[in-house]
Motif scaffolding. Sequence first.
Motif, PDB file in Angstrom:
ATOM      1  N   GLU A  39     -15.775  12.861 -42.342  1.00 44.60           N
ATOM      2  CA  GLU A  39     -16.026  14.310 -42.314  1.00 44.60           C
ATOM      3  C   GLU A  39     -14.876  14.302 -43.627  1.00 44.60           C
ATOM      4  O   GLU A  39     -13.672  13.941 -43.850  1.00 44.60           O
ATOM      5  CB  GLU A  39     -15.076  15.100 -41.151  1.00 44.60           C
ATOM      6  CG  GLU A  39     -16.487  14.599 -39.708  1.00 44.60           C
ATOM      7  CD  GLU A  39     -14.850  14.938 -38.394  1.00 44.60           C
ATOM      8  OE1 GLU A  39     -15.851  14.816 -37.253  1.00 44.60           O
ATOM      9  OE2 GLU A  39     -13.848  15.345 -38.463  1.00 44.60           O
ATOM     10  N   VAL A 215     -18.122  11.440 -25.980  1.00 47.18           N
ATOM     11  CA  VAL A 215     -18.688  12.763 -27.332  1.00 47.18           C
ATOM     12  C   VAL A 215     -20.094  13.369 -27.033  1.00 47.18           C
ATOM     13  O   VAL A 215     -20.017  14.417 -27.021  1.00 47.18           O
ATOM     14  CB  VAL A 215     -18.888  12.121 -28.450  1.00 47.18           C
ATOM     15  CG1 VAL A 215     -19.641  13.202 -29.452  1.00 47.18           C
ATOM     16  CG2 VAL A 215     -17.774  11.837 -29.362  1.00 47.18           C
ATOM     17  N   ASN A 533     -18.751   9.008 -38.436  1.00 44.72           N
ATOM     18  CA  ASN A 533     -16.666   9.147 -38.240  1.00 44.72           C
ATOM     19  C   ASN A 533     -16.619  10.299 -38.277  1.00 44.72           C
ATOM     20  O   ASN A 533     -15.770  11.039 -39.488  1.00 44.72           O
ATOM     21  CB  ASN A 533     -16.525   7.472 -37.843  1.00 44.72           C
ATOM     22  CG  ASN A 533     -15.222   7.775 -37.849  1.00 44.72           C
ATOM     23  OD1 ASN A 533     -15.234   6.999 -36.123  1.00 44.72           O
ATOM     24  ND2 ASN A 533     -13.891   7.778 -37.659  1.00 44.72           N
ATOM     25  N   GLY A 535     -13.044  13.089 -36.031  1.00 45.83           N
ATOM     26  CA  GLY A 535     -12.402  13.331 -34.628  1.00 45.83           C
ATOM     27  C   GLY A 535     -12.064  13.799 -33.687  1.00 45.83           C
ATOM     28  O   GLY A 535     -13.321  14.806 -33.827  1.00 45.83           O
ATOM     29  N   MET A 536     -11.799  13.850 -32.773  1.00 43.04           N
ATOM     30  CA  MET A 536     -12.525  14.267 -31.487  1.00 43.04           C
ATOM     31  C   MET A 536     -12.031  15.416 -31.341  1.00 43.04           C
ATOM     32  O   MET A 536     -12.695  16.618 -30.471  1.00 43.04           O
ATOM     33  CB  MET A 536     -11.629  13.128 -29.978  1.00 43.04           C
ATOM     34  CG  MET A 536     -11.980  11.849 -29.595  1.00 43.04           C
ATOM     35  SD  MET A 536     -13.557  11.934 -29.629  1.00 43.04           S
ATOM     36  CE  MET A 536     -13.271  13.304 -27.782  1.00 43.04           C
ATOM     37  N   THR A 539     -15.343  17.243 -32.415  1.00 46.67           N
ATOM     38  CA  THR A 539     -16.951  16.655 -31.259  1.00 46.67           C
ATOM     39  C   THR A 539     -17.727  18.436 -31.250  1.00 46.67           C
ATOM     40  O   THR A 539     -19.061  17.782 -30.548  1.00 46.67           O
ATOM     41  CB  THR A 539     -16.212  16.163 -30.270  1.00 46.67           C
ATOM     42  OG1 THR A 539     -15.415  14.451 -31.205  1.00 46.67           O
ATOM     43  CG2 THR A 539     -17.619  15.729 -29.557  1.00 46.67           C
ATOM     44  N   ARG A 568     -22.437   8.220 -33.754  1.00 45.08           N
ATOM     45  CA  ARG A 568     -20.903   8.923 -33.572  1.00 45.08           C
ATOM     46  C   ARG A 568     -20.134   8.437 -33.069  1.00 45.08           C
ATOM     47  O   ARG A 568     -19.708   8.289 -32.020  1.00 45.08           O
ATOM     48  CB  ARG A 568     -20.973  10.745 -33.288  1.00 45.08           C
ATOM     49  CG  ARG A 568     -20.097  11.301 -33.180  1.00 45.08           C
ATOM     50  CD  ARG A 568     -19.347  11.755 -34.459  1.00 45.08           C
ATOM     51  NE  ARG A 568     -18.359  12.276 -34.395  1.00 45.08           N
ATOM     52  CZ  ARG A 568     -17.422  13.192 -35.390  1.00 45.08           C
ATOM     53  NH1 ARG A 568     -18.305  13.619 -35.966  1.00 45.08           N
ATOM     54  NH2 ARG A 568     -16.430  14.142 -34.887  1.00 45.08           N
ATOM     55  N   THR A 569     -19.128   7.722 -34.324  1.00 39.99           N
ATOM     56  CA  THR A 569     -17.869   7.323 -33.045  1.00 39.99           C
ATOM     57  C   THR A 569     -16.735   8.287 -33.484  1.00 39.99           C
ATOM     58  O   THR A 569     -16.680   8.490 -34.365  1.00 39.99           O
ATOM     59  CB  THR A 569     -17.657   6.291 -34.128  1.00 39.99           C
ATOM     60  OG1 THR A 569     -17.705   5.868 -35.491  1.00 39.99           O
ATOM     61  CG2 THR A 569     -18.372   4.908 -33.242  1.00 39.99           C
ATOM     62  N   SER A 570     -15.601   8.075 -32.668  1.00 39.93           N
ATOM     63  CA  SER A 570     -14.384   9.019 -33.101  1.00 39.93           C
ATOM     64  C   SER A 570     -12.682   8.038 -32.890  1.00 39.93           C
ATOM     65  O   SER A 570     -12.636   6.817 -32.688  1.00 39.93           O
ATOM     66  CB  SER A 570     -13.946   9.959 -31.967  1.00 39.93           C
ATOM     67  OG  SER A 570     -15.455  10.839 -32.353  1.00 39.93           O
ATOM     68  N   HIS A 571     -12.227   8.519 -34.118  1.00 36.59           N
ATOM     69  CA  HIS A 571     -10.950   8.015 -34.045  1.00 36.59           C
ATOM     70  C   HIS A 571      -9.491   8.421 -33.469  1.00 36.59           C
ATOM     71  O   HIS A 571      -9.936   9.806 -32.619  1.00 36.59           O
ATOM     72  CB  HIS A 571     -10.590   7.622 -35.130  1.00 36.59           C
ATOM     73  CG  HIS A 571      -9.747   8.877 -36.257  1.00 36.59           C
ATOM     74  ND1 HIS A 571     -11.272   9.491 -37.016  1.00 36.59           N
ATOM     75  CD2 HIS A 571      -9.484   9.297 -36.347  1.00 36.59           C
ATOM     76  CE1 HIS A 571     -11.181  10.716 -37.366  1.00 36.59           C
ATOM     77  NE2 HIS A 571      -9.622  11.231 -37.827  1.00 36.59           N
ATOM     78  N   GLU A 615     -10.084   3.781 -31.891  1.00 40.93           N
ATOM     79  CA  GLU A 615     -10.333   4.922 -30.636  1.00 40.93           C
ATOM     80  C   GLU A 615      -9.213   6.017 -29.902  1.00 40.93           C
ATOM     81  O   GLU A 615      -9.194   6.721 -29.452  1.00 40.93           O
ATOM     82  CB  GLU A 615     -11.289   4.507 -29.743  1.00 40.93           C
ATOM     83  CG  GLU A 615     -13.146   4.702 -30.308  1.00 40.93           C
ATOM     84  CD  GLU A 615     -14.208   4.035 -29.503  1.00 40.93           C
ATOM     85  OE1 GLU A 615     -13.446   3.783 -28.629  1.00 40.93           O
ATOM     86  OE2 GLU A 615     -15.202   4.212 -30.056  1.00 40.93           O
TER      87      GLU A 615
END
Length: 809
Positions: A39, A215, A533, A535-536, A539, A568-571, A615
Amino acid sequence: MKYDFASIEKKWQQKWLEEKPFTAVTGDKTREKFFGLIEFPYPSGQGLHVGHARPFTAMDIICRKKRMQGYNVLFPIGYDAFGLPTENYAVQHHIHPAKVTHDNIENFRKQLHMLGYSFDWDREVNTTDPSYYKWTQWIFLQMFKKGLAYKASMPVNWCTSCKIVLANEEVVDGVCERCGGQVIRKEKSQWMLAITKYADRLIDDLDDLDFIERVKIQQKNWIGRSEGTEVDFTATNGDKLTVYTTRCDTLFGVTYMVISPEHPYLQQWKDQIQNWDAVAAYIEEAARKSDFERGELNKEKTGVRLEGIEAVNPASGKHVPLFVSDYVLMGYGTGIVMGVPGHDQRDWEFATKFGLPIVEVVQGGDITKEAFTLKDDTGIMVNSGFLDGLTVKEAIPTMKKWVTEQGIGRPKTNFKLRDWVFSRQRYWGEPIPLVNCPKCGWVPLPEEQLPLLLPEVDSYEVTDTGESPLSKMTDWVNTTCPKCGGPAQRETDTMPQWAGSSWYFLRYMDPHNDKAFASKEALDYWSPVDWYNGGMEHTTLHLLYSRFWHKFLYDIGAVPTKEPYAKRTSHGMILGEGGEKMSKSRGNVVNPNDIVDQYGADTMRLYIMFIGDFEKAATWSNDAVKGSKRFLDRVWNLAESASDSYDVTPANEAVIHKTIKKVTEDVDSLKMNTAIAAMMTMVNELNANGCTRGDLKYLLLLLNPFAPHITEELWENLGFAAQTGKMCCQAEWPVADESKTVASTVELAVQVNGKLKGTISMPTDSEEKAVVDAALAVEKVRKATEGMQIIKTILVKNRLVNLIVKPAK
C-alpha cells in the motif's frame, strides 16, 4: 576489520541506484512475471515510521527472493499525496499544499532508500501529478457516462466552528477533532459512486481469490448481504410504512415500530403529531451524533413516541405505537424498522425501557435480555395465527408467500454497503471534470481537455457556507458548456483521497504512458497483482473501492482481469514498548532514522521481521534490536574467519540444505521470524564446524533479501562478485537437495545407567547393535560396564544410547 555498516550501506544504496538491478521489463517472455505490491504511503510530515517498515520490508524480502529465483519482478513505489492532513498543515502554516507534498515526498524517498528497498524507482508515481490524476479524472468520467456517478443530497457531519464537512473519523464525542466545535448533521449535495451495483460480485468473486480468511470475512461483513422480505405496514393516517426484515415469520410478534429521525415522513406529519415539539427536539439532538455513535449496540436506547399516529400490524391487525429513535439510520434499509422484543436483544431493551408489550412467537426461549431463539430453525411458532405449530424453517417461506399474495410484501436482497460519497469540499484533491449547464445539466469535460488542472488559490480555507475554496475562483469556475457552448460553471468539489489509491497499481504497469493509463501490452503482461500486502485497517474501504474500480474497468474492456489482486495478506501493528499503541502523546513513537543511525538499516530490517508473527501485533523492544545487530556482527566475523576454499564442507551440508528448505518455505508463508531463526542456527553450526567460503556462500544468498547491504559487501569481499559477474541480489536462489538435509553422520551421547560417559560418531539411523558395539569401544564406557550385565538398552535414534547394567552373577 570491523563491520562498518554506515559506509557499507551508503555504498550499496548508491550502487543500486546507478546500476538499477531491480528494474522490471514489460513483456519479457523468457521469465515468469511477479508483481509484488505494498500500500503506497501517505507522505506526511512525520515521515516513515516502523508501521510502514514492517510490511514494506516483508514484501521487499519476497520480491528479492523472487528475482533470485528467476522471476521478472515488478516492485514499485508511489505516494498517495492528496488529502486533508496536507491541506490542514498548509492552512495552518501558510504553505502551498504542493510545496508541503513535495517536501514530504523528498523525505520519504530518502528514508525508503535508507532502508535498502528494491523498488523499481523508474516507475515512481505521485497522485498529485497532473499526468497521474489525468487518468483518475478519465476513469471518473467513464463512470459518469455509464451512470455510476451521480449527485444526491446526503446527511453530512458539519462543524459549526470550522464551517466544513467532516469525515466520520474526524468527529470525536460529538465535536470536531480539530477545533472542538459542535458538530451537527446537515443535508448537502454530494457526488456519489454506485458501488452497491457491484455488491453481489464483490462478495461472490472473493471465492476465487487467495485472500486470508479474515480479510474475506471483513469484506463480506462490510457489504452485509442478506436475503429477506420487504413488508408494508400502514400508518393510521393511511401512509405506507415499509420495513425490511430477514425474519418475516415474526410479524405477529411486532409490538412497536421505529422511524429514523431523518425520515421525510416526520416533516410531512408535523401537523398530525400531537407532541411535535418533543419530536423536533429529539430530531435536533440526533443530528449532533455521528452514524457510528448512533449505531453502537451497547448504547442506551432513546426515543420519543409519536402521539397521534400509530402503525397497523398487517398480520394481527392490531395497532402498535410508532417511535422516532436515533438507532435507526436512514441510509440502511427503508429508515423504518419493526420491533420484535420477544426475540431480539436490541428490541427487548427498547421495549423494556418504554414499557411496551413483549410477545413470544417462537416457543422455547426465555424472553429476557440474555436469551433469544430466533436462530433455532427447529423452534415452534406460537401466538402467530396461521403459523402456529410450524417450525421456524417452515414458517419463513409460509409467511413470505402470504405477504406476497396479500400484496403487502416482496422478496428483497439487502446490503449494509452504501454508495460511496465521492466529493469533498476541499482544495487539495483532484478537480472533478464536469460542468453544470443551465440547459444541458451536468456535462463531462471532453477527454482531450484532461487533465483539468487544480488552479492556484490564495486561500485554502473553505467558505462560510462550507463550499470548496475553488468556488471563490470565479475566473476558473465560469466556463462554457462543452455541449451547447452556453455559459456554465465548473464543479468546485474535489475528489476524495481514496480516488487516486483506487487504481494506482495499474499505473505502475506503465507509468509514463501519455496515451492511456496503461498500454494493453503492459496490462496483459502484469495483470493481476500477484501478491498485495497491507494493513487490516484498509481491508474494507480501500480494498473494496479498488476492487470496485477494477471491476468497472473490466466491464468497459479497459483491463484484462475481473479482479485486481490474486493474493492479499495483512500484517499486525507494531506497538510501543509496554504494549501500547505508538503515539506522539505517549512519547513512544520509534523513528527508523534513529535505529538506522545507531545500528544500521540491515539491523532495522532484520529486527522488524524477527519481532514476531507477521500477522499479529508485536511489541517493540530497544534491547531486542541489539540482538539483531549482534547476529550481523557474528556473520561478519564468520566471513573473516572462513577458509579460502570454495568447496562445501561435508559436515555442513546438512545444515546448509535444511536452512535453504526452511528459509524458502518460510518466506513464501510470511514466517520471516522463523526463517531468521533458522539462519541463526546455521551460523552457530558453521562456527562450530568451521566453514569455507563455499559454505558461507549459501548463508549470504539466503540472508541477502533480509539484510541486503552486509551480504552484498561480503559477497564482493569473498570473491563471489568477481566469480559470477553479478551482485548477490542477482545471483541464483539456492535449491535444497532433500537427500542432503539429513547428516551422513551424527554424534550420539553414550550413557551408562543414565550417566554420560562419552560420545560416538555414527552413520545416521544406525541400528542398535552397531551403536552398542561402538559405545562399548569407548574407554569410559568399557570401564563402567566391566563385570556388569547389560539388562536393557535404550536407543534414541541419532541422539543417545543408554546402557542399563547391573552386576553380573
